[in-house]
Design a protein around this motif. Structure first.
Motif, PDB file in Angstrom:
ATOM      1  N   GLY A  18       2.458  -9.667  -4.332  1.00  0.00           N
ATOM      2  CA  GLY A  18       3.322 -10.048  -3.217  1.00  0.00           C
ATOM      3  C   GLY A  18       3.957  -8.840  -2.557  1.00  0.00           C
ATOM      4  N   LEU A  19       4.352  -7.869  -3.343  1.00  0.00           N
ATOM      5  CA  LEU A  19       4.947  -6.646  -2.788  1.00  0.00           C
ATOM      6  C   LEU A  19       3.929  -5.851  -1.993  1.00  0.00           C
ATOM      7  N   VAL A  20       2.722  -5.739  -2.506  1.00  0.00           N
ATOM      8  CA  VAL A  20       1.661  -5.020  -1.783  1.00  0.00           C
ATOM      9  C   VAL A  20       1.317  -5.754  -0.492  1.00  0.00           C
ATOM     10  N   GLY A  21       1.224  -7.067  -0.547  1.00  0.00           N
ATOM     11  CA  GLY A  21       0.937  -7.839   0.662  1.00  0.00           C
ATOM     12  C   GLY A  21       2.038  -7.704   1.700  1.00  0.00           C
ATOM     13  N   TYR A  22       3.272  -7.690   1.263  1.00  0.00           N
ATOM     14  CA  TYR A  22       4.382  -7.525   2.193  1.00  0.00           C
ATOM     15  C   TYR A  22       4.371  -6.129   2.811  1.00  0.00           C
ATOM     16  N   ALA A  23       4.022  -5.131   2.024  1.00  0.00           N
ATOM     17  CA  ALA A  23       3.986  -3.759   2.539  1.00  0.00           C
ATOM     18  C   ALA A  23       2.902  -3.597   3.601  1.00  0.00           C
ATOM     19  N   TYR A  24       1.754  -4.242   3.402  1.00  0.00           N
ATOM     20  CA  TYR A  24       0.665  -4.099   4.359  1.00  0.00           C
ATOM     21  C   TYR A  24       0.763  -5.066   5.529  1.00  0.00           C
ATOM     22  N   LEU A  25       1.273  -6.259   5.305  1.00  0.00           N
ATOM     23  CA  LEU A  25       1.245  -7.274   6.350  1.00  0.00           C
ATOM     24  C   LEU A  25       2.603  -7.527   6.990  1.00  0.00           C
ATOM     25  N   GLY A  26       3.665  -7.009   6.411  1.00  0.00           N
ATOM     26  CA  GLY A  26       4.992  -7.223   6.961  1.00  0.00           C
ATOM     27  C   GLY A  26       5.152  -6.479   8.273  1.00  0.00           C
ATOM     28  N   ASP A  27       5.535  -7.172   9.322  1.00  0.00           N
ATOM     29  CA  ASP A  27       5.663  -6.559  10.646  1.00  0.00           C
ATOM     30  C   ASP A  27       7.130  -6.251  10.884  1.00  0.00           C
ATOM     31  N   LEU A  28       7.541  -5.056  10.527  1.00  0.00           N
ATOM     32  CA  LEU A  28       8.933  -4.651  10.685  1.00  0.00           C
ATOM     33  C   LEU A  28       9.008  -3.360  11.510  1.00  0.00           C
ATOM     34  N   PRO A  29       8.897  -3.481  12.841  1.00  0.00           N
ATOM     35  CA  PRO A  29       8.967  -2.272  13.666  1.00  0.00           C
ATOM     36  C   PRO A  29      10.398  -1.727  13.690  1.00  0.00           C
ATOM     37  N   PRO A  30      10.547  -0.421  13.763  1.00  0.00           N
ATOM     38  CA  PRO A  30      11.894   0.147  13.826  1.00  0.00           C
ATOM     39  C   PRO A  30      12.550  -0.145  15.176  1.00  0.00           C
ATOM     40  N   VAL A  31      13.840  -0.348  15.163  1.00  0.00           N
ATOM     41  CA  VAL A  31      14.590  -0.589  16.391  1.00  0.00           C
ATOM     42  C   VAL A  31      14.817   0.758  17.069  1.00  0.00           C
ATOM     43  N   GLN A  32      14.407   0.851  18.337  1.00  0.00           N
ATOM     44  CA  GLN A  32      14.537   2.107  19.071  1.00  0.00           C
ATOM     45  C   GLN A  32      15.504   1.919  20.225  1.00  0.00           C
ATOM     46  N   ALA A  33      16.329   2.932  20.445  1.00  0.00           N
ATOM     47  CA  ALA A  33      17.269   2.906  21.556  1.00  0.00           C
ATOM     48  C   ALA A  33      17.502   4.336  22.017  1.00  0.00           C
ATOM     49  N   ASP A  34      17.695   4.497  23.332  1.00  0.00           N
ATOM     50  CA  ASP A  34      18.014   5.811  23.872  1.00  0.00           C
ATOM     51  C   ASP A  34      19.476   6.124  23.600  1.00  0.00           C
TER      52      ASP A  34
END
Length: 44
Positions: A18-34
């Motif tokens: 489950g941890l490996v699957g979350y690491a590869y499939l988890g879509d967690l883009p970083p929040v970017q701001a100027d």
């Protein structure tokens, strides 16, 4: 006792997968701001 070890091994394996699957499939883009901040230089 052996049955308990088998169940524990299965749970550890399931958690690892489950941890490996979350690491590869988890879509967690970083929040970017100027960020703009004034800078004053003390040059004599």
């Amino acid at each position: 006792m052996l049955r308990l070890l088998k169940v524990l091994f299965f749970l550890v394996l399931l958690g690892f997968l489950g941890l490996v699957g979350y690491a590869y499939l988890g879509d967690l883009p970083p929040v970017q701001a100027d960020l703009s901040q004034p800078l004053t230089l003390d040059v004599d």
